[in-house]
Scaffold this active site. Structure first.
Site, short mmCIF file in Angstrom:
data_model
loop_
_atom_site.label_atom_id
_atom_site.label_comp_id
_atom_site.label_asym_id
_atom_site.label_seq_id
_atom_site.Cartn_x
_atom_site.Cartn_y
_atom_site.Cartn_z
N LYS A 112 -5.92 24.13 -20.93
CA LYS A 112 -5.98 25.50 -21.50
C LYS A 112 -6.75 25.52 -22.81
O LYS A 112 -7.33 26.53 -23.17
CB LYS A 112 -4.57 26.05 -21.69
CG LYS A 112 -3.89 26.31 -20.37
CD LYS A 112 -2.90 27.42 -20.42
CE LYS A 112 -2.47 27.69 -18.98
NZ LYS A 112 -1.95 28.96 -18.72
N LYS A 194 -6.33 24.61 -9.49
CA LYS A 194 -5.24 25.35 -8.87
C LYS A 194 -5.49 26.86 -8.95
O LYS A 194 -6.17 27.33 -9.87
CB LYS A 194 -3.88 24.97 -9.48
CG LYS A 194 -3.63 25.55 -10.84
CD LYS A 194 -2.15 25.49 -11.19
CE LYS A 194 -1.91 26.40 -12.38
NZ LYS A 194 -0.59 26.86 -12.57
N LYS A 197 -3.14 32.45 -12.31
CA LYS A 197 -3.07 33.85 -12.74
C LYS A 197 -4.06 34.15 -13.84
O LYS A 197 -4.49 35.27 -14.01
CB LYS A 197 -1.67 34.12 -13.31
CG LYS A 197 -0.68 34.49 -12.29
CD LYS A 197 0.51 35.12 -12.95
CE LYS A 197 1.66 34.15 -13.11
NZ LYS A 197 1.82 33.61 -14.43
#
Ligand code: ATP
Ligand code: LTN
Length: 328
Positions: A112, A194, A197
């Site tokens: 992230k 992956k 969202k």
């Protein structure tokens, strides 16, 4: 010992079938057999920027989707993390016993933070707070997707550390439950990552609220390979392998049965049938979501869930503060 389950999904974007396969579908299956806490970790969503209006909307959406998917509020406490202040308080205490080096090894943080000019300190310390979410309720089992394994390991280490530094049996050591099928569903545009969202590319994910035609279109465009054989091989064929997992989660068929059914058939009809299997499961969920969203009943469930959670959390927090030497 009685089974106690806790898990949650961040309101960081619209829910997709990745979270459904790795987490939500498991929540529903488990509530028959245990005392369950299913929360919405809204404090964790704001470790990266969230527009305040969208955060509020997404949080209510996830709560409604929990119920629409089949979580029964009579059996399970459903609540917002931010409405139970003990999460933040125990999170701080967890942080005091967590080493900077441990947090620096977390791959979710590294992914992230990668490419961002500046990240919040909360994004870095957040795994210690996730441990608090779990340990507050003395959870015995935590159903999560494969990407959360490392965070669960930290939660277990912290439980052992508190038990040895402060008081024996202060915390239950939680076990992760990672589904054999559905725990890693990859992005449709890039099967090396992956389905997430937070990915702004809308065609990389099938959203739980997607219209049937969008679902058909997205699967038709999903990245696969040139071999033309429907078989599971995560090293060489991650695209098809991930589609097989989705098919299995949504149809209940085993991967082996699906492979046999599509022997000698091209990817085209495999993808068409996959889309129909997903649509068949999502349609009733969407219908039920529309009934629940915005209802007074949902507000009541969330209020009651927060009260039940606060009561359970208060007992643990008091014991921890006492054991650490605070005047309580
Ligand atoms: P973000 O991308 O914003 O970090 P997320 O979708 O990864 O969000 P959550 O919604 O909080 O994160 O995840 C909820 C649960 O769903 C977790 O247990 C996570 O492991 C699982 N999950 C999320 N995405 C997938 C996926 N693609 N495959 C399997 N499980 C997943
Ligand atoms: N870290 C998880 C969300 C999460 C969670 C939890 C999951 C926060 N607290 C406690 C299980 C138990 C994520 O990023 N998907």
């Amino acid at each position: 010992m009685e089974k106690r389950i806790l898990s949650g999904m961040k309101p960081s974007g619209e829910l997709n079938i990745g979270g459904y396969g790795g987490a939500l579908s498991q929540f529903v299956a488990m509530q028959e057999k245990a005392d369950c806490y299913f929360f919405i970790p809204d404090l964790h969503a704001v470790t990266v920027w969230q527009d305040p209006r969208e955060l509020r909307e997404r949080s209510m959406e996830i709560a409604a989707l929990y119920l629409a998917a089949g979580i029964d509020p009579k059996r399970s406490a459903v609540f917002f993390q931010s409405q139970v202040p003990a999460h933040a308080e125990l999170g701080w205490l967890m942080e005091t016993q967590t080493a900077v080096g441990e947090l620096g090894r977390m791959t979710q943080y590294k992914e992230k933070a990668d490419g961002r000019e500046s990240v919040s300190s909360a994004l870095f310390t957040y795994p210690a707070y996730m441990a608090a979410d779990i340990l507050l309720y003395q959870a015995t089992h935590v159903p999560v997707g494969d990407d959360q394994k490392q965070h669960l390991e930290l939660a277990r280490n912290l439980a052992v550390r508190f038990n040895s530094r402060f008081k024996k049996n202060l915390f239950t050591i939680p076990e992760p439950i990672i589904a054999g099928i559905g725990s890693r569903i990859m992005g449709l545009d890039d099967p090396s990552k992956k389905m997430s969202k937070s990915n702004p590319n809308r065609s990389s994910s099938i959203l739980l609220m997607d219209e049937p035609d969008d679902i058909r279109r997205k699967f038709a465009k999903a990245v696969t390979d040139s071999e033309g054989v429907v078989r599971c091989d995560w090293d060489r064929k991650p695209g098809i392998s991930s589609l097989l997992e989705i098919y299995s989660v949504f149809s209940g068929m085993t991967i082996g049965d699906i492979e046999s059914r599509y022997q000698g058939v091209g990817y085209g009809s495999f993808k068409e049938d996959l889309a129909e299997a997903v649509i068949a499961k999502l349609e009733p969920l969407q219908r039920s979501y529309r009934e629940i969203a915005g209802s007074e009943e949902l507000d009541r469930v969330l209020k009651d869930g927060a009260l039940r959670a606060a009561e359970a959390a208060a007992a643990t927090l008091k014991a921890v503060k006492e054991a650490m030497g605070f005047v309580v």
